[in-house]
Design an enzyme around this catalytic site. Sequence first.
Site, PDB file in Angstrom:
ATOM      1  N   GLY A  43      32.675   4.653 -16.019  1.00 13.97           N
ATOM      2  CA  GLY A  43      32.722   3.529 -15.106  1.00 13.97           C
ATOM      3  C   GLY A  43      31.679   3.685 -14.009  1.00 13.97           C
ATOM      4  N   SER A 115      29.262   9.349 -19.666  1.00  6.92           N
ATOM      5  CA  SER A 115      28.638   8.424 -18.729  1.00  6.92           C
ATOM      6  C   SER A 115      28.968   8.853 -17.298  1.00  6.92           C
ATOM      7  CB  SER A 115      29.087   6.996 -19.041  1.00  6.92           C
ATOM      8  OG  SER A 115      28.308   6.045 -18.368  1.00  6.92           O
ATOM      9  N   TRP A 116      29.604   8.004 -16.475  1.00 10.88           N
ATOM     10  CA  TRP A 116      29.990   8.430 -15.136  1.00 10.88           C
ATOM     11  C   TRP A 116      30.817   9.709 -15.190  1.00 10.88           C
ATOM     12  CZ3 TRP A 116      29.806   8.988 -10.142  1.00 10.88           C
ATOM     13  CH2 TRP A 116      30.950   9.408  -9.456  1.00 10.88           C
ATOM     14  N   ASP A 270      19.700   5.277 -26.071  1.00  7.95           N
ATOM     15  CA  ASP A 270      20.559   4.916 -24.935  1.00  7.95           C
ATOM     16  C   ASP A 270      19.723   4.201 -23.876  1.00  7.95           C
ATOM     17  OD1 ASP A 270      22.209   4.826 -22.689  1.00  7.95           O
ATOM     18  OD2 ASP A 270      23.117   6.776 -23.105  1.00  7.95           O
ATOM     19  N   HIS A 298      24.299   4.024 -25.860  1.00  5.00           N
ATOM     20  CA  HIS A 298      25.155   4.580 -24.824  1.00  5.00           C
ATOM     21  C   HIS A 298      26.614   4.706 -25.256  1.00  5.00           C
ATOM     22  CE1 HIS A 298      25.838   5.657 -20.613  1.00  5.00           C
ATOM     23  NE2 HIS A 298      26.893   4.868 -20.596  1.00  5.00           N
TER      24      HIS A 298
END
Length: 320
Positions: A43, A115-116, A270, A298
Amino acid sequence: MTVLYPEIEPYDQGMLDVGDANRVYWEVCGNPHGKPAVVLHGGPGSGCSTGVRRYFDPQAYRIILFDQRGCGRSTPHASDLRTDLSVNTTAHLLADMEQLRQSLDIDQWLLFGGSWGSTLGLAYAERHLQRVTEMVLGSVTTTRRAEIDWLYRGVAPLFPAQWARFREGVPPSERDGDLVEAYFRLLHAPEPAVRAKAAQDWHDWEAALLSVDSEAKLNPQWSRPEFRMARARIVTHFFHHNAWLEDGILLRRAGLLANIPGMLIHGRLDLGSPLGTAWELAQAWPKSELVIVNGAGHAATDPGMSAALIAATDRFATRR
């Protein structure tokens, strides 16, 4: 076709009072006596997904998932404009992880983040070296300003139609400026319709970048207004403040991870977080190994990504 581990249900779950009137949802799956592994969702503000449980051998791992502040099943929910985001920062999330670890009587755990979640995992590991056994990071980010600028402007020429719509979502005077800041303000507007449109426009832009497959189906929760509002408010809150991280600090401090083995899984295609960041991290982290998945973007569901992530958790399953 990737063979995921069987679907499993939590054998324990609860709400952890982390202070500031926040309660964090957590759950534990797999083997109660297995190797502890904590999942750090993306996120920020996406909430944990039940599907990620299937990246772990349930006989080998004690799998801990939790919803970071303000999202998923944690309360209060950031979809409510009254929810105070000033007590939702990277430092708060790191403190929550430590409180969760202690409450579950875990000495050390493997970090699994995408990711985050990879940014959060790096920040945690560099602060709590003695608590981390290994790390598995997918679609690697460090949330530098350059990475944020790429995601919300630099990549625009590859998606001209989607970019035009995203840019038109803010007032004309702000379209050539910082769109993260502009959307941050729109998502705090007093008019519900303004906030709702901003959340929808934000997610339409991000959806364009997720997968190499333009026809890929989004997680159904992206269609829920409450999810979009909470996630958009949290993402813009974090990125507007550069995640409260000194720019480039996670890469500069990566040498601290010298005794922690890590697997970095990254799609060559990505577009949300280009491969360069993962490569830089691999150069700075002596015991890491970078696995480049050709043909993947991604999304963890892109071809080859799930298989590589499972291979990484399998590799560490018996390491003590």
